[in-house]
Design a protein around this motif. Sequence first.
Motif, short mmCIF file in Angstrom:
data_model
loop_
_atom_site.label_atom_id
_atom_site.label_comp_id
_atom_site.label_asym_id
_atom_site.label_seq_id
_atom_site.Cartn_x
_atom_site.Cartn_y
_atom_site.Cartn_z
N ASP A 12 0.96 -1.15 0.14
CA ASP A 12 0.16 -0.43 -0.08
C ASP A 12 0.46 0.98 -0.43
O ASP A 12 0.28 1.99 -0.84
N GLU A 13 2.09 1.27 0.75
CA GLU A 13 2.50 2.57 1.11
C GLU A 13 3.80 2.21 0.69
O GLU A 13 4.55 1.79 1.03
N PRO A 14 4.51 2.77 -0.59
CA PRO A 14 4.04 2.83 -1.49
C PRO A 14 3.05 1.97 -2.63
O PRO A 14 3.61 1.05 -2.44
N GLU A 15 2.19 2.88 -3.35
CA GLU A 15 1.32 1.26 -4.17
C GLU A 15 2.25 0.65 -4.74
O GLU A 15 2.30 1.33 -5.90
N CYS A 16 1.51 -0.61 -4.61
CA CYS A 16 2.98 -1.23 -6.02
C CYS A 16 1.90 -2.66 -6.13
O CYS A 16 0.99 -3.45 -5.47
N TRP A 17 2.37 -2.88 -7.54
CA TRP A 17 0.74 -4.16 -8.48
C TRP A 17 1.80 -4.82 -9.00
O TRP A 17 3.42 -4.51 -9.63
N GLU A 18 2.09 -5.68 -8.96
CA GLU A 18 2.80 -6.38 -9.46
C GLU A 18 2.07 -7.66 -10.20
O GLU A 18 0.91 -8.30 -10.46
N GLN A 19 2.81 -8.76 -11.80
CA GLN A 19 1.79 -8.99 -12.49
C GLN A 19 2.11 -10.48 -12.24
O GLN A 19 3.41 -11.23 -12.43
N GLN A 20 1.34 -11.88 -12.13
CA GLN A 20 0.62 -12.43 -11.99
C GLN A 20 1.76 -13.30 -13.20
O GLN A 20 1.79 -14.60 -12.82
N GLY A 70 0.94 -12.55 -17.76
CA GLY A 70 1.06 -11.54 -19.32
C GLY A 70 2.75 -11.17 -19.13
O GLY A 70 3.24 -11.90 -18.65
N ALA A 71 2.48 -10.84 -19.96
CA ALA A 71 3.98 -10.40 -20.74
C ALA A 71 4.01 -8.15 -21.04
O ALA A 71 4.12 -7.53 -21.55
N LEU A 72 3.00 -8.25 -19.48
CA LEU A 72 3.08 -6.23 -19.96
C LEU A 72 4.27 -5.35 -18.68
O LEU A 72 5.39 -6.13 -18.24
N ASP A 73 4.72 -4.21 -19.64
CA ASP A 73 5.58 -3.74 -18.59
C ASP A 73 5.75 -3.31 -17.59
O ASP A 73 4.69 -2.55 -17.57
N ASP A 74 6.78 -3.33 -16.60
CA ASP A 74 6.59 -3.10 -15.71
C ASP A 74 5.61 -1.35 -15.37
O ASP A 74 5.36 -1.74 -14.14
N GLU A 75 6.07 -0.57 -16.00
CA GLU A 75 5.34 0.69 -16.00
C GLU A 75 3.61 0.91 -16.83
O GLU A 75 2.63 1.57 -15.41
N VAL A 76 3.57 -0.77 -17.52
CA VAL A 76 1.69 -0.33 -17.72
C VAL A 76 1.39 -0.83 -16.71
O VAL A 76 0.39 -0.52 -16.16
N VAL A 77 1.91 -2.16 -15.93
CA VAL A 77 0.74 -2.80 -14.88
C VAL A 77 0.96 -1.37 -13.37
O VAL A 77 0.20 -1.91 -12.76
N GLU A 78 1.39 -0.27 -13.55
CA GLU A 78 1.67 0.65 -12.68
C GLU A 78 0.43 0.96 -12.72
O GLU A 78 -0.68 1.31 -12.35
N LYS A 79 -0.17 1.52 -14.56
CA LYS A 79 -1.13 2.30 -14.76
C LYS A 79 -2.35 1.90 -14.25
O LYS A 79 -2.89 1.73 -13.52
N ILE A 80 -1.77 0.25 -14.65
CA ILE A 80 -3.58 -0.44 -14.88
C ILE A 80 -3.33 -0.22 -13.59
O ILE A 80 -4.97 -0.57 -13.20
#
Length: 92
Positions: free
Chosen positions: A61-69, A71-81
Motif C-alpha cells: 500500500d505505501e507506496p502502492e505496488c502492483w505485481e504481474q502474476q 502476462g507480459a506487460l511492461d512494469d510501467e503499464v502494470v503500475e498504470k493499470i
Amino acid sequence: MTDYLDEFENEPGEAPEESFHIEVDLYDTGDYVNMLVVPCTDQYIVVSGNEHLGTLAKTCDEPECWEQQEGALDDEVVEKIGAAISSYTGLS
C-alpha cells in the motif's frame, strides 16, 4: 424509491465482486484503451478485446505496488493499470 445503482457500488476499501471496465492511456499517447477487469480473490484479470493482457495483484500500500502474476506487460503499464484499478475500487 430505491436507487438501483447503489447495488453495484462497493464500500470504500472493499474489493468489488463483479467485473468492471477501466480506461487507461497505456503509453501516454492520448489513446485510451478500454479494459475489462475481472476480480478473482486477491487478483485482477485484465482483458482488452478478446486478449488476456495479464493478471495483477496489489502487493503493498505505501507506496502502492502492483505485481504481474501472469502476462507480459511492461512494469510501467502494470503500475498504470493497477492505479486505475485502485481508483475504481477505492483500494488506494
